[in-house]
Write a protein that holds these residues in place. Structure first.
Motif, PDB file in Angstrom:
ATOM      1  N   UNK A 208       0.823  -1.171  -0.114  1.00  0.00           N
ATOM      2  CA  UNK A 208      -0.053   0.172  -0.040  1.00  0.00           C
ATOM      3  C   UNK A 208       1.004   1.217   0.082  1.00  0.00           C
ATOM      4  N   UNK A 209       2.132   1.019  -0.002  1.00  0.00           N
ATOM      5  CA  UNK A 209       2.885   2.510   0.061  1.00  0.00           C
ATOM      6  C   UNK A 209       2.849   3.162  -1.089  1.00  0.00           C
ATOM      7  N   UNK A 210       2.836   2.872  -2.332  1.00  0.00           N
ATOM      8  CA  UNK A 210       2.596   3.724  -3.583  1.00  0.00           C
ATOM      9  C   UNK A 210       1.227   4.422  -3.199  1.00  0.00           C
ATOM     10  N   UNK A 211       0.252   3.737  -3.189  1.00  0.00           N
ATOM     11  CA  UNK A 211      -1.051   4.389  -3.112  1.00  0.00           C
ATOM     12  C   UNK A 211      -1.085   5.536  -1.788  1.00  0.00           C
ATOM     13  N   UNK A 212      -0.506   5.133  -0.808  1.00  0.00           N
ATOM     14  CA  UNK A 212      -0.618   5.991   0.541  1.00  0.00           C
ATOM     15  C   UNK A 212       0.278   7.148   0.240  1.00  0.00           C
ATOM     16  N   UNK A 213       1.418   7.238  -0.549  1.00  0.00           N
ATOM     17  CA  UNK A 213       2.241   8.393  -0.819  1.00  0.00           C
ATOM     18  C   UNK A 213       1.578   9.329  -1.817  1.00  0.00           C
ATOM     19  N   UNK A 214       0.816   8.466  -2.665  1.00  0.00           N
ATOM     20  CA  UNK A 214      -0.005   9.382  -3.817  1.00  0.00           C
ATOM     21  C   UNK A 214      -1.145  10.218  -2.967  1.00  0.00           C
ATOM     22  N   UNK A 215      -1.842   9.431  -2.011  1.00  0.00           N
ATOM     23  CA  UNK A 215      -2.918  10.058  -1.294  1.00  0.00           C
ATOM     24  C   UNK A 215      -2.629  11.201  -0.337  1.00  0.00           C
ATOM     25  N   UNK A 216      -1.194  10.809   0.081  1.00  0.00           N
ATOM     26  CA  UNK A 216      -0.734  11.912   0.807  1.00  0.00           C
ATOM     27  C   UNK A 216      -0.436  13.543   0.487  1.00  0.00           C
ATOM     28  N   UNK A 217       0.130  13.069  -0.877  1.00  0.00           N
ATOM     29  CA  UNK A 217       0.654  14.154  -1.640  1.00  0.00           C
ATOM     30  C   UNK A 217      -0.718  14.720  -2.308  1.00  0.00           C
ATOM     31  N   UNK A 218      -1.827  14.183  -2.707  1.00  0.00           N
ATOM     32  CA  UNK A 218      -3.115  14.422  -3.061  1.00  0.00           C
ATOM     33  C   UNK A 218      -3.540  15.496  -1.892  1.00  0.00           C
ATOM     34  N   UNK A 219      -3.578  14.893  -0.553  1.00  0.00           N
ATOM     35  CA  UNK A 219      -4.090  15.717   0.668  1.00  0.00           C
ATOM     36  C   UNK A 219      -3.371  17.041   0.734  1.00  0.00           C
ATOM     37  N   UNK A 220      -2.016  16.981   0.655  1.00  0.00           N
ATOM     38  CA  UNK A 220      -1.345  18.187   0.756  1.00  0.00           C
ATOM     39  C   UNK A 220      -1.473  19.429  -0.492  1.00  0.00           C
ATOM     40  N   UNK A 221      -1.558  18.581  -1.308  1.00  0.00           N
ATOM     41  CA  UNK A 221      -2.077  19.413  -2.738  1.00  0.00           C
ATOM     42  C   UNK A 221      -3.451  20.294  -2.558  1.00  0.00           C
ATOM     43  N   UNK A 222      -4.454  19.522  -2.094  1.00  0.00           N
ATOM     44  CA  UNK A 222      -5.694  19.904  -1.868  1.00  0.00           C
ATOM     45  C   UNK A 222      -5.784  20.965  -0.824  1.00  0.00           C
ATOM     46  N   UNK A 223      -4.859  21.051   0.135  1.00  0.00           N
ATOM     47  CA  UNK A 223      -5.240  21.884   1.384  1.00  0.00           C
ATOM     48  C   UNK A 223      -5.929  21.184   2.460  1.00  0.00           C
ATOM     49  N   UNK A 224      -6.158  19.795   2.482  1.00  0.00           N
ATOM     50  CA  UNK A 224      -6.596  19.312   3.634  1.00  0.00           C
ATOM     51  C   UNK A 224      -6.197  19.164   4.678  1.00  0.00           C
ATOM     52  N   UNK A 225      -4.797  19.578   4.797  1.00  0.00           N
ATOM     53  CA  UNK A 225      -3.878  19.190   6.034  1.00  0.00           C
ATOM     54  C   UNK A 225      -3.420  20.679   6.423  1.00  0.00           C
ATOM     55  N   UNK A 226      -4.052  21.815   6.237  1.00  0.00           N
ATOM     56  CA  UNK A 226      -3.646  22.988   6.624  1.00  0.00           C
ATOM     57  C   UNK A 226      -3.168  23.320   8.003  1.00  0.00           C
ATOM     58  N   UNK A 227      -3.456  22.272   8.912  1.00  0.00           N
ATOM     59  CA  UNK A 227      -2.863  22.257  10.385  1.00  0.00           C
ATOM     60  C   UNK A 227      -1.599  21.578  10.486  1.00  0.00           C
ATOM     61  N   UNK A 228      -1.289  20.981   9.412  1.00  0.00           N
ATOM     62  CA  UNK A 228      -0.055  20.055   9.580  1.00  0.00           C
ATOM     63  C   UNK A 228       1.118  20.760   9.937  1.00  0.00           C
ATOM     64  N   UNK A 229       1.909  20.721  10.986  1.00  0.00           N
ATOM     65  CA  UNK A 229       3.051  21.221  11.269  1.00  0.00           C
ATOM     66  C   UNK A 229       4.269  20.279  11.494  1.00  0.00           C
ATOM     67  N   UNK A 230       3.929  18.962  11.491  1.00  0.00           N
ATOM     68  CA  UNK A 230       5.093  18.001  11.585  1.00  0.00           C
ATOM     69  C   UNK A 230       4.651  16.729  11.048  1.00  0.00           C
ATOM     70  N   UNK A 231       5.598  16.244  10.199  1.00  0.00           N
ATOM     71  CA  UNK A 231       5.177  15.001   9.378  1.00  0.00           C
ATOM     72  C   UNK A 231       6.739  14.447   9.319  1.00  0.00           C
ATOM     73  N   UNK A 232       6.544  13.040   9.884  1.00  0.00           N
ATOM     74  CA  UNK A 232       7.636  12.203  10.035  1.00  0.00           C
ATOM     75  C   UNK A 232       7.459  10.766   9.233  1.00  0.00           C
TER      76      UNK A 232
END
Length: 204
Positions: free
Chosen positions: A134-158
């Motif tokens: 599921x790694x490839x799909x997760x990275x795609x969805x994470x990038x999509x979330x960041x692109x769409x602005x659905x994680x506007x409060x994200x201050x730390x990503x590890x």
């Protein structure tokens, strides 16, 4: 018991639940507790929960942990945990089972579908995610979330210590992340951890 109290809704005011370093997959009693926790989360018995820390518990292939990951994934996708600000699943070998792969997809869907808009801290380090189907799909969805602005409060990503260079979606993710940062879409982001992923060796 502790698990019954969770399922019966006796801890609805709980804001922080820290269960790190408990090897929850190792003992029968812990397995039952983890199943109860998953049920409580899915049934919205912890509606005020802001912080959930489950690091270093080997949540990979034990039967109870499989059910827990399924419940947690559904809870996130259904928006039951929209109050969540801090989610730490680091060092759990989330690449070792099919249930782990399905959970990653559920987490990615929740991020991309605006079900976790209050999330500020996401820690998935030390899970060797590149081994997960599921790694490839997760990275795609994470990038999509960041692109769409659905994680506007994200201050730390590890995402450190995950061997991401072996994941077929790594290069696309890095390119997307670079473009998103260049466009100034992650104004809240203060801490970004990508160490020990050998990114220079990424094959695309």
């Amino acid at each position: 018991s502790f698990g019954r109290a969770l399922v019966q809704g006796q801890m609805q005011q709980l804001l922080l639940f820290d269960l790190r370093s408990n090897q929850l997959s190792s003992f029968a009693g812990c397995t039952i507790f983890v199943q109860s926790l998953g049920t409580a989360l899915l049934q919205s018995k912890l509606p005020q929960l802001r912080s959930l820390c489950l690091s270093e518990n080997q949540l990979s292939d034990a039967p109870g942990c499989t059910q827990f990951l399924q419940s947690l994934g559904k809870a996130l996708e259904q928006g039951v945990l929209q109050q969540l600000n801090h989610l730490d699943l680091s060092r759990n070998q989330l690449s070792e089972s099919e249930s782990s792969s399905e959970f990653l997809k559920s987490l990615g869907n929740a991020l991309a579908m605006s079900k976790m808009q209050r999330l500020g801290n996401l820690n998935l380090s030390g899970n060797n995610l590149s081994k997960s189907s599921g790694c490839r799909e997760f990275l795609y969805l994470l990038a999509l979330a960041l692109e769409k602005g659905t994680l506007q409060n994200l201050y730390r990503l590890d995402l450190s210590d995950n061997q991401l260079f072996k994941c077929s979606g790594c290069t696309d993710f890095l390119e997307s992340l670079g473009a998103i940062l260049e466009q100034g879409k992650l104004q809240c982001l203060r801490y970004l951890y990508l160490s020990n992923n050998q990114l220079s060796q990424s094959q695309g």
